[in-house]
Design an enzyme around this catalytic site. Structure first.
Site, PDB file in Angstrom:
ATOM      1  N   ASP A  55       0.837  -1.188   0.000  1.00  0.00           N
ATOM      2  CA  ASP A  55       0.000   0.000   0.000  1.00  0.00           C
ATOM      3  C   ASP A  55       0.877   1.246   0.000  1.00  0.00           C
ATOM      4  O   ASP A  55       1.713   1.432   0.882  1.00  0.00           O
ATOM      5  CB  ASP A  55      -0.889  -0.010   1.246  1.00  0.00           C
ATOM      6  N   TYR A  60       2.900   9.657   0.218  1.00  0.00           N
ATOM      7  CA  TYR A  60       3.912   8.982   1.043  1.00  0.00           C
ATOM      8  C   TYR A  60       5.339   9.084   0.504  1.00  0.00           C
ATOM      9  O   TYR A  60       6.291   8.805   1.230  1.00  0.00           O
ATOM     10  CB  TYR A  60       3.587   7.494   1.188  1.00  0.00           C
ATOM     11  N   LYS A  90      -2.957   5.936  -4.021  1.00  0.00           N
ATOM     12  CA  LYS A  90      -4.058   6.850  -3.730  1.00  0.00           C
ATOM     13  C   LYS A  90      -3.791   8.226  -4.349  1.00  0.00           C
ATOM     14  O   LYS A  90      -2.641   8.664  -4.421  1.00  0.00           O
ATOM     15  CB  LYS A  90      -4.217   7.016  -2.206  1.00  0.00           C
ATOM     16  N   HIS A 123      -7.873   9.357  -1.601  1.00  0.00           N
ATOM     17  CA  HIS A 123      -7.250   9.299  -0.272  1.00  0.00           C
ATOM     18  C   HIS A 123      -8.157   9.887   0.810  1.00  0.00           C
ATOM     19  O   HIS A 123      -8.269   9.338   1.915  1.00  0.00           O
ATOM     20  CB  HIS A 123      -5.906  10.045  -0.306  1.00  0.00           C
TER      21      HIS A 123
END
Length: 335
Positions: A55, A60, A90, A123
Site C-alpha cells: 500500500d 507517502y 491513492k 485518499h
C-alpha cells in the site's frame, strides 16, 4: 521463487474490477522521516516472507522505492513477475479534481515503473486547490469537491486499464451514499482507520451490504499512538494465548472479515504480523474486545493547518469534524 518458508496470506475477491483477489494482509509504506533505501529493503524482506499486497500513495513518497523493490524482487527470483504483487496507491487532495485524476495516476505509475495499479483510491473526500502544500493543508485552500465528476475520472482510470479496481479511503457512510447515487462502477474498497480501539462496526455493516471490502489502516494504532498496544484487555488475551498484543489485534481484525495494511520496516515485526492464521479467538475473547472503550484517532482536522477558516466548505459529513486527542499532522502520514 519465494522462499519455501513464506507464509500464504488469504485473499478476498473484490466486487468490481477485473476479478483479481486482494491479499487480506498488506504492508503499509508510509513513514516519517522518509527514507527510500530503508523502504526498498523492507519491502524486499516482506516479499520474501510472503507479503504480496503493498500500500502506497502519492503523499507517502514511497511509490518509487516500491517500484524499485518489485523490480529487484523479480531479478532475485523472489517473485516471477510484477503480476504476483497487488499494489494500491491513492490520489491526494490537491489532485481530487476531474481533470487532474488521470494525470495523477499516470504520475504514480511512472514513479512505480508499472503500467497499472491493482487498486486506486481517493485518499480523502477533500479537494484542495492545485499547487498548494501537501501537509498541512491550508484551510483556505479547501474547495467544494465535485464527487460525481471526480469519481467519473476514477472510473475512467479503470476503463483505461490503469487501475484494475478503484475505491475510496476515509469515507463515511454518508459520503459513500453520495458517491453511489451516480457511480457506474461502485467502489471496491473503503480504507479506513480500524482496530480494537476504533472498531467501525456500523460502517463495516454498511459496506458489507454494499459489497465494499473494508481495509483497516492503523490496525495497531499507528505512529505515536499506544492505545492499542497498551490496552489491558488485549494484553490479558495476549498473555493467556502466548501471543503478542499486535497479533491479537490483527487476528481480531482478520476475524471481522476485514483486510488490513500494517506498517513495519522491521523484519521480525513483519514476520510476527503474518503469524495470525493458524489460531482463533474464543467467543469470550471477542466479547471482551467488543466492550473496549472506543476512541477515534484520525480526523480530517489532523491534516489541516490550525490557522485559517473553513468558510468555503462544510466538512461536517466527512468525519463529524472530530478533533483527535493528539492533533499531530505528521500522524496523518500513517493514512
Amino acid at each position: 521463487m519465494a522462499s519455501a518458508t513464506a507464509i500464504h496470506i488469504p485473499e478476498v475477491a473484490l466486487s468490481s474490477g477485473d476479478g483479481r483477489a486482494m491479499p487480506l494482509v498488506g504492508m503499509g509504506t508510509a513513514a516519517y522521516p522518509f527514507a527510500p533505501e530503508n523502504t526498498k529493503s523492507a519491502i524486499l524482506a516482506a516479499v520474501e516472507l510472503g507479503y504480496r499486497h503493498f500500500d502506497t500513495a502519492s503523499l507517502y513518497r514511497s511509490e518509487k522505492p516500491l517500484g524499485d523493490a518489485v523490480i529487484e524482487a523479480v531479478r532475485l527470483g523472489l517473485i516471477r513477475s510484477r503480476e504476483e504483487v497487488f499494489v494500491t496507491s491513492k490520489v491526494w487532495c490537491h489532485d481530487c479534481h476531474p481533470e487532474l485524476v488521470l494525470p495523477a495516476i499516470k504520475k504514480s505509475l511512472r514513479n512505480l515503473q508499472m503500467d497499472h495499479l491493482d487498486l486506486y483510491l481517493i485518499h480523502w473526500p477533500v479537494s484542495v486547490k492545485p499547487g498548494t502544500s501537501l501537509l498541512p493543508i491550508n484551510r483556505e485552500a479547501i474547495v467544494p469537491m465535485d464527487l460525481k465528476a471526480v469519481w467519473e475520472a476514477m472510473e475512467e482510470c479503470q476503463r483505461l486499464g490503469l487501475a484494475k479496481a478503484i475505491g475510496v479511503s476515509n469515507f463515511t457512510r454518508k459520503k459513500i451514499e453520495e458517491l453511489l447515487v451516480n457511480a457506474k462502477i461502485p467502489p471496491a474498497v473503503n480504507q479506513v482507520e480500524m482496530n480494537p480501539i476504533w472498531q467501525q462496526q456500523k460502517l463495516r455493516e454498511f459496506c458489507a451490504e454494499k459489497g465494499i471490502v473494508v481495509t483497516a489502516y492503523s490496525p495497531l494504532g499507528g505512529q505515536g499512538n499506544m492505545a492499542v498496544m497498551d490496552c489491558e484487555v488485549l494484553k490479558e488475551i495476549a498473555k493467556a494465548r502466548g501471543k503478542t498484543v499486535a497479533q491479537v489485534s490483527l487476528r481480531w481484525i482478520y476475524e471481522q472479515g476485514v483486510s488490513m495494511v500494517v506498517k513495519s520496516f522491521k523484519g521480525e515485526r513483519l514476520k510476527e504480523n503474518l503469524e495470525i492464521f493458524d489460531w482463533e479467538l474464543s467467543n469470550e475473547e471477542h466479547l471482551k474486545i467488543s466492550r473496549i472503550p472506543q476512541h477515534k484517532r484520525i480526523s480530517v482536522l489532523q491534516i489541516l493547518s490550525p490557522q485559517g477558516s473553513l468558510k468555503s466548505v462544510d466538512l461536517s459529513d466527512i468525519d463529524n469534524v472530530e478533533m483527535c486527542s493528539s492533533g499531530r499532522v505528521l500522524q496523518a502520514l500513517q493514512v
